[in-house]
Design an enzyme around this catalytic site. Structure first.
Site, PDB file in Angstrom:
ATOM      1  N   LYS A   1     -27.202  -3.056 -16.635  1.00 42.50           N
ATOM      2  CA  LYS A   1     -27.059  -4.446 -16.155  1.00 42.50           C
ATOM      3  C   LYS A   1     -25.597  -4.884 -16.135  1.00 42.50           C
ATOM      4  O   LYS A   1     -25.169  -5.608 -15.245  1.00 42.50           O
ATOM      5  CB  LYS A   1     -27.872  -5.401 -17.028  1.00 42.50           C
ATOM      6  CG  LYS A   1     -29.353  -5.327 -16.694  1.00 42.50           C
ATOM      7  CD  LYS A   1     -30.221  -6.148 -17.591  1.00 42.50           C
ATOM      8  CE  LYS A   1     -31.668  -5.707 -17.348  1.00 42.50           C
ATOM      9  NZ  LYS A   1     -32.608  -6.268 -18.276  1.00 42.50           N
TER      10      LYS A   1
ATOM     11  N   ASN B   1     -42.050 -17.516 -19.502  1.00 44.11           N
ATOM     12  CA  ASN B   1     -41.836 -16.442 -20.487  1.00 44.11           C
ATOM     13  C   ASN B   1     -41.611 -17.069 -21.862  1.00 44.11           C
ATOM     14  O   ASN B   1     -41.631 -18.295 -22.005  1.00 44.11           O
ATOM     15  CB  ASN B   1     -40.657 -15.560 -20.057  1.00 44.11           C
ATOM     16  CG  ASN B   1     -39.400 -16.373 -19.866  1.00 44.11           C
ATOM     17  OD1 ASN B   1     -38.876 -16.955 -20.799  1.00 44.11           O
ATOM     18  ND2 ASN B   1     -38.916 -16.438 -18.633  1.00 44.11           N
TER      19      ASN B   1
ATOM     20  N   LYS C   1     -54.830 -28.275  -7.226  1.00 43.72           N
ATOM     21  CA  LYS C   1     -55.268 -27.407  -8.328  1.00 43.72           C
ATOM     22  C   LYS C   1     -56.263 -26.356  -7.813  1.00 43.72           C
ATOM     23  O   LYS C   1     -57.225 -26.712  -7.108  1.00 43.72           O
ATOM     24  CB  LYS C   1     -55.913 -28.279  -9.412  1.00 43.72           C
ATOM     25  CG  LYS C   1     -56.270 -27.503 -10.642  1.00 43.72           C
ATOM     26  CD  LYS C   1     -56.937 -28.371 -11.685  1.00 43.72           C
ATOM     27  CE  LYS C   1     -57.524 -27.492 -12.769  1.00 43.72           C
ATOM     28  NZ  LYS C   1     -58.539 -28.168 -13.545  1.00 43.72           N
TER      29      LYS C   1
END
Ligand code: CTP
Length: 412
Positions: free
Chosen positions: A337, A210, A289
């Site tokens: 939260k 992210n 890979k």
């Protein structure tokens, strides 16, 4: 930087090759908001000119005790009286010896004798000089009188030798000064901070991650160390330098981050979770890979369990602070939260803004407390936001004792 804004720092420069690094130190201190007044020994002026330091500090440089113009107001007494802190950088073996013995035969040593504020010495010299018992004894005497000694680093020295003797990095000197001028109001806290992104492997060369860079968590770690806390920083992949005085634990995946958090949790008195932890990971990381194929590809993801409720169940007197990075309904999501994770405080930030959230140096946050408290900050540097979060931590702590095993131990 809160601790240095509008503070008067007197920088004494003595005659070693590292005198040129005083330029960088003056620049960093003025950028942090301090007023810097420089004084130089005669030998320091062989390495760098007063004009350079005068230009950078925007104040006249003191070079002589008996100069008729400089001393019209008994300048050395004024310099000593107006200083909030004095730092000698570089401090040569000769200057350290004079200061340890109370000699006052030039402007720098005279100001040191007249000063009543905190004093730091940043030694820089040849490796054998630094290891000489006389220097060790002199530094011990200065330390015993309350001076802070900012240890030199190790590495290649200008004299051609390798070893300890290199002037501490100017950024470290700034951190030490900021700590000297900060109230050590967190001296009873051991703060565990998570920061940065996590990476979940798809195959040996690819991952899911992210946009977090770790800036917010690293800024809190810096601010907490300055305020006297012991700090451990669990960092996901980040290029940021380790904050001075902070113990860093590097991790890559959410699994590693959460298990490092769980194993360090018993040590801490406060946990601050600023990391952007992945919620999903590839069900299986391919051992080799993955080759492209024209028919496309679907990646199966498995959820990552949230460790927070498990830790919250064992929190005792620990304080737990979380972050909520949101793109919509900031307060509603943050409050949800706060309750779900049984936190004491949640710091919500709107990461859809260009001037807040990921990868920028500023932030705007809304802090919501389990006690119903609510505070939205203006746009501030992440360091300033870090200090405000730590102020909230102190307010929570004032209503709850520190875990008993921590009360007797503090960093200083
Ligand atoms: N967090 C955590 N462990 C996880 C996930 C999140 O410790 N596995 C912490 C984060 O560091 C942050 C807080 O929990 O302090 C909120 O994180 P966030 O990802 O916004 O919350 P989630 O519960 O994952 O909710 P969302 O559905 O918005 O992703």
């Amino acid at each position: 930087m809160r601790a240095l804004v509008d503070r008067n720092i007197v920088l004494g420069v003595s005659g070693g090759i590292a005198a040129y690094k005083a330029c960088e130190l003056v620049r960093l201190l003025t950028t942090a908001g301090a007023q810097v007044r420089v004084m130089m020994t005669r030998n320091a002026q062989e390495f760098i000119t007063p004009l350079t330091l005068q230009t950078l500090s925007r104040h006249p440089v003191a070079t002589a005790t008996f100069d008729l113009t400089q001393e019209s107001e008994i300048g050395h007494i004024r310099l000593a009286d107006t200083a909030d802190a004095i730092v000698i950088a570089p401090a040569t073996a000769n200057l350290i010896a004079k200061a340890a013995n109370g000699l006052a035969d030039d402007i720098v040593t005279t100001v040191l004798l007249a000063a009543q504020c905190p004093i730091a010495f940043a030694p820089a010299m040849n490796v054998h000089m630094y290891a000489h018992p006389t220097v060790t004894e002199n530094l011990a005497r200065l330390r015993a009188r309350g001076a802070v000694i900012i240890e030199p680093g190790a590495g290649a020295l200008a004299c051609g030798y390798e070893g300890q003797g290199r002037l501490a990095d100017p950024a470290i000197i700034v951190e030490e000064l900021a700590a000297m001028l900060s109230a050590h109001d967190l001296a009873q806290e051991r703060i565990l901070i998570t920061a940065g992104p996590t990476q979940e492997a798809i195959d040996p060369v690819r991952f899911i991650s992210n946009r977090s860079t770790g800036k917010m968590g690293f800024a809190i770690a810096r601010a907490a160390w300055r305020r006297g806390a012991e700090v451990r920083l669990i960092a996901g992949p980040s290029t940021l330098p380790t904050p001075h005085g902070v113990e860093r634990i590097d991790v890559t995946s959410a699994g590693e981050l959460l298990s490092a958090t769980a194993s360090n949790f018993p040590w801490c008195s406060t946990l601050i979770m600023a990391a952007a932890v992945a919620d999903f990971r590839p069900e299986r990381a391919a051992p080799q890979k993955i080759k492209k194929n024209s028919s496309g590809m679907t990646l199966a993801l498995a959820p990552i369990a949230d460790e927070m409720p498990r830790l919250a169940a064992k929190k005792g007197d620990r304080i737990m602070i979380g972050f909520a990075a949101e793109t919509e309904e900031l307060e509603v999501n943050a409050l949800d939260k706060l309750r779900r994770k049984q936190l004491d405080l949640i710091v919500g930030n709107d990461v859809s803004r260009a001037d807040a959230g990921f990868a920028v140096d500023t932030n705007i946050v809304t802090m919501l407390g389990a006690d119903g408290g609510r505070e939205t900050t203006p746009k501030l540097s992440k360091e300033e936001v870090g200090d405000l979060i730590l102020d909230r931590l102190l307010a929570i702590r004032a209503r709850r004792p520190a875990p008993s095993e921590l009360r007797a131990t503090s960093r200083s």
